[in-house]
Design a protein around this motif. Structure first.
Motif, PDB file in Angstrom:
ATOM      1  N   MET A  94      50.388  60.616 -18.376  1.00 36.79           N
ATOM      2  CA  MET A  94      51.315  60.450 -17.300  1.00 36.79           C
ATOM      3  C   MET A  94      50.624  60.580 -15.893  1.00 36.79           C
ATOM      4  SD  MET A  94      54.461  62.805 -16.821  1.00 36.79           S
ATOM      5  CE  MET A  94      55.306  62.704 -18.213  1.00 36.79           C
ATOM      6  N   SER A  95      51.011  59.798 -15.271  1.00 31.75           N
ATOM      7  CA  SER A  95      50.049  59.769 -13.982  1.00 31.75           C
ATOM      8  C   SER A  95      50.521  60.943 -12.680  1.00 31.75           C
ATOM      9  CB  SER A  95      50.637  58.376 -13.112  1.00 31.75           C
ATOM     10  OG  SER A  95      51.924  58.172 -12.762  1.00 31.75           O
ATOM     11  N   THR A  96      49.710  61.054 -12.146  1.00 27.51           N
ATOM     12  CA  THR A  96      50.000  61.992 -10.937  1.00 27.51           C
ATOM     13  C   THR A  96      51.289  61.786 -10.259  1.00 27.51           C
ATOM     14  OG1 THR A  96      47.580  62.327 -10.913  1.00 27.51           O
ATOM     15  CG2 THR A  96      48.808  63.310  -9.136  1.00 27.51           C
ATOM     16  N   VAL A  97      51.215  60.418  -9.689  1.00 24.63           N
ATOM     17  CA  VAL A  97      52.348  59.973  -8.823  1.00 24.63           C
ATOM     18  C   VAL A  97      53.647  60.281  -9.765  1.00 24.63           C
ATOM     19  CG1 VAL A  97      53.688  58.131  -7.877  1.00 24.63           C
ATOM     20  CG2 VAL A  97      51.036  58.108  -7.769  1.00 24.63           C
ATOM     21  N   ARG A 115      55.239  70.547 -24.076  1.00 21.20           N
ATOM     22  CA  ARG A 115      54.559  69.922 -23.467  1.00 21.20           C
ATOM     23  C   ARG A 115      53.909  68.964 -24.326  1.00 21.20           C
ATOM     24  NH1 ARG A 115      52.816  70.832 -18.155  1.00 21.20           N
ATOM     25  NH2 ARG A 115      53.325  73.000 -18.317  1.00 21.20           N
ATOM     26  N   PRO A 116      53.954  67.765 -23.984  1.00 24.37           N
ATOM     27  CA  PRO A 116      53.309  66.699 -24.794  1.00 24.37           C
ATOM     28  C   PRO A 116      51.767  66.872 -24.699  1.00 24.37           C
ATOM     29  CG  PRO A 116      54.971  65.725 -23.640  1.00 24.37           C
ATOM     30  CD  PRO A 116      54.828  67.008 -23.011  1.00 24.37           C
ATOM     31  N   ASP A 117      50.777  66.594 -25.745  1.00 24.42           N
ATOM     32  CA  ASP A 117      49.466  66.787 -25.614  1.00 24.42           C
ATOM     33  C   ASP A 117      48.834  65.832 -24.580  1.00 24.42           C
ATOM     34  OD1 ASP A 117      49.872  68.345 -27.843  1.00 24.42           O
ATOM     35  OD2 ASP A 117      49.372  66.725 -29.377  1.00 24.42           O
ATOM     36  N   ASP A 118      49.428  64.814 -24.300  1.00 27.05           N
ATOM     37  CA  ASP A 118      48.716  63.756 -22.963  1.00 27.05           C
ATOM     38  C   ASP A 118      49.371  64.023 -21.936  1.00 27.05           C
ATOM     39  OD1 ASP A 118      51.248  62.998 -23.624  1.00 27.05           O
ATOM     40  OD2 ASP A 118      50.696  60.788 -23.685  1.00 27.05           O
ATOM     41  N   ASP A 119      50.076  65.312 -21.712  1.00 28.06           N
ATOM     42  CA  ASP A 119      50.944  65.730 -20.372  1.00 28.06           C
ATOM     43  C   ASP A 119      49.822  66.411 -19.499  1.00 28.06           C
ATOM     44  OD1 ASP A 119      52.676  65.848 -18.347  1.00 28.06           O
ATOM     45  OD2 ASP A 119      53.573  67.594 -19.390  1.00 28.06           O
ATOM     46  N   ASP A 120      49.120  65.601 -18.814  1.00 22.14           N
ATOM     47  CA  ASP A 120      48.001  66.142 -17.976  1.00 22.14           C
ATOM     48  C   ASP A 120      47.801  65.342 -16.766  1.00 22.14           C
ATOM     49  OD1 ASP A 120      46.127  67.442 -16.898  1.00 22.14           O
ATOM     50  OD2 ASP A 120      44.750  67.644 -18.478  1.00 22.14           O
ATOM     51  N   ASP A 121      47.922  65.954 -15.389  1.00 24.27           N
ATOM     52  CA  ASP A 121      47.964  65.013 -14.265  1.00 24.27           C
ATOM     53  C   ASP A 121      46.589  64.668 -13.614  1.00 24.27           C
ATOM     54  OD1 ASP A 121      47.497  67.609 -13.352  1.00 24.27           O
ATOM     55  OD2 ASP A 121      48.862  67.495 -11.633  1.00 24.27           O
ATOM     56  N   LEU A 122      45.364  65.378 -14.237  1.00 23.05           N
ATOM     57  CA  LEU A 122      44.149  65.381 -13.976  1.00 23.05           C
ATOM     58  C   LEU A 122      43.790  63.990 -13.998  1.00 23.05           C
ATOM     59  CD1 LEU A 122      42.206  68.605 -15.542  1.00 23.05           C
ATOM     60  CD2 LEU A 122      43.106  67.876 -13.019  1.00 23.05           C
ATOM     61  N   PRO A 123      42.906  63.259 -13.347  1.00 25.25           N
ATOM     62  CA  PRO A 123      42.457  61.836 -13.348  1.00 25.25           C
ATOM     63  C   PRO A 123      41.517  61.977 -14.639  1.00 25.25           C
ATOM     64  CG  PRO A 123      41.416  63.050 -11.320  1.00 25.25           C
ATOM     65  CD  PRO A 123      42.535  63.885 -11.879  1.00 25.25           C
ATOM     66  N   LYS A 124      41.665  60.993 -15.451  1.00 26.60           N
ATOM     67  CA  LYS A 124      41.171  60.558 -16.605  1.00 26.60           C
ATOM     68  C   LYS A 124      39.750  59.894 -16.163  1.00 26.60           C
ATOM     69  CE  LYS A 124      44.716  60.909 -19.919  1.00 26.60           C
ATOM     70  NZ  LYS A 124      45.812  61.482 -18.839  1.00 26.60           N
TER      71      LYS A 124
END
Length: 258
Positions: A1-4, A226-235
Motif C-alpha cells: 500500500m502506498s504512502t499517499v 493488518r495485512p502482511d504487505d501493509d507497510d508505508d515504508l518505501p520499498k
C-alpha cells in the motif's frame, strides 16, 4: 500500500481517539451527576458511598472501552511507528477522561451554593474559588480536587464559605490528633490526612491497569488484522547484478581465426 493512500488514515485515528475520549468523559460526568442526585443523597449510606467515591468504579468500564478502541484504531497507523507514539494519544487523553467526574462534582457544588444563597452562578463560583484558595492554597479545579479528598460533604452555606477560618473537618481532626504528642496519635493523623489521596490513588491505579490491559488487547487485534504487505515504508527496488547482463561464458575468449 502506498504512502499517499495511507496518510489520510492517520487523522482518522486521531478523530476516533478524541471522539471516544469525549464520549467517555461525558459518560463519567453524567454518572457523577446521577450519583449525586440518586445515590449519594440516600440518608446515612450516601455519605459513606461518597467518601469512597463509588462512582469511580465506572473507570473499569470507561477505560476498557476507551483503551480497547484506541488500541484497535492503531490499525490505521503505519506499521513502523514507535509503540510509544501509537500509545501517546491514550496517555494524553486519559487524565481528562479520569477527571471528568470531579469536574462535574465541582460544577454541581457551585450550583448548590448559588441556589442556597440565591445568587448567580458566577458569584457562587467566585465565593467557592476564594474558599478553596484559602483552605488548600489553590483555587479552581485543582483546589477542589485537593479539597474533595479531605471531606465527603462539601459546605454550601455562604457564611461558612466566607469565613476566614480553615473549615476542613479533616484538617481539624489531624490538628487535634497531633496535639496529643503521642506516636499512635501521630500515626492516626498521618493516615487520616492521606486516606482520601489513597482512595483516589487506588482508582487511578485501577484506571491505569485497565487501560494498559485493554489497549494491548486492542493493539494486538489490530496487528493480527493488518495485512502482511501493509507497510508505508518505501520499498527498495531490486538491484541488478552486473553479472546478469554479461553474456554467458564471458570469461572464455574466442579463438582467433586460423
Amino acid at each position: 500500500m502506498s504512502t499517499v493512500s495511507r496518510r489520510p488514515r492517520i487523522p482518522l485515528f486521531f478523530a476516533i481517539g478524541i471522539g471516544l475520549s469525549l464520549l467517555m468523559a461525558v459518560f463519567k460526568a453524567v454518572a457523577a451527576a446521577l450519583s449525586e442526585a440518586y445515590l449519594y443523597s440516600v440518608p446515612w449510606l450516601g455519605g459513606f458511598l461518597r467518601s469512597i467515591e463509588l462512582v469511580e468504579i465506572s473507570n473499569i468500564l470507561v477505560f476498557a472501552f476507551l483503551s480497547a478502541g484506541i488500541g484497535a484504531a492503531t490499525l490505521l497507523l503505519p506499521r513502523h511507528w514507535n509503540p510509544w507514539a501509537k500509545a501517546a494519544l491514550l496517555i494524553v487523553v486519559s487524565p481528562f477522561v479520569f477527571n471528568a467526574s470531579y469536574w462535574m462534582q465541582q460544577q454541581l457544588w457551585i450550583q448548590r451554593v448559588a441556589k442556597q444563597a440565591n445568587i448567580s452562578y458566577e458569584e457562587a463560583h467566585q465565593i467557592t474559588d476564594r474558599f478553596l484558595q484559602r483552605d488548600t492554597g489553590s483555587g479552581g479545579f485543582w483546589g477542589f480536587y485537593a479539597y474533595s479528598t479531605e471531606v465527603s460533604e462539601l459546605p454550601t452555606n455562604r457564611d461558612s464559605l466566607e469565613s476566614q477560618e480553615v473549615s476542613s473537618p479533616g484538617q481539624a481532626l489531624v490538628k487535634e490528633l497531633k496535639s496529643y504528642n503521642d506516636p499512635r496519635a501521630n500515626l492516626a493523623a498521618a493516615v487520616f490526612s492521606r486516606v482520601g489521596w489513597l482512595i483516589r490513588l487506588m482508582y487511578i491505579s485501577i484506571a491505569g491497569l485497565t487501560g494498559l490491559i485493554y489497549y494491548v488487547q486492542g493493539r494486538d487485534w489490530a496487528e493480527a488484522k493488518r495485512p502482511d504487505d501493509d507497510d508505508d515504508l518505501p520499498k527498495k527496488s531490486p538491484t541488478k547484478s552486473p553479472l546478469k547482463n554479461s553474456p554467458k561464458n564471458s570469461s572464455v575468449r574466442p579463438r582467433p581465426p586460423t
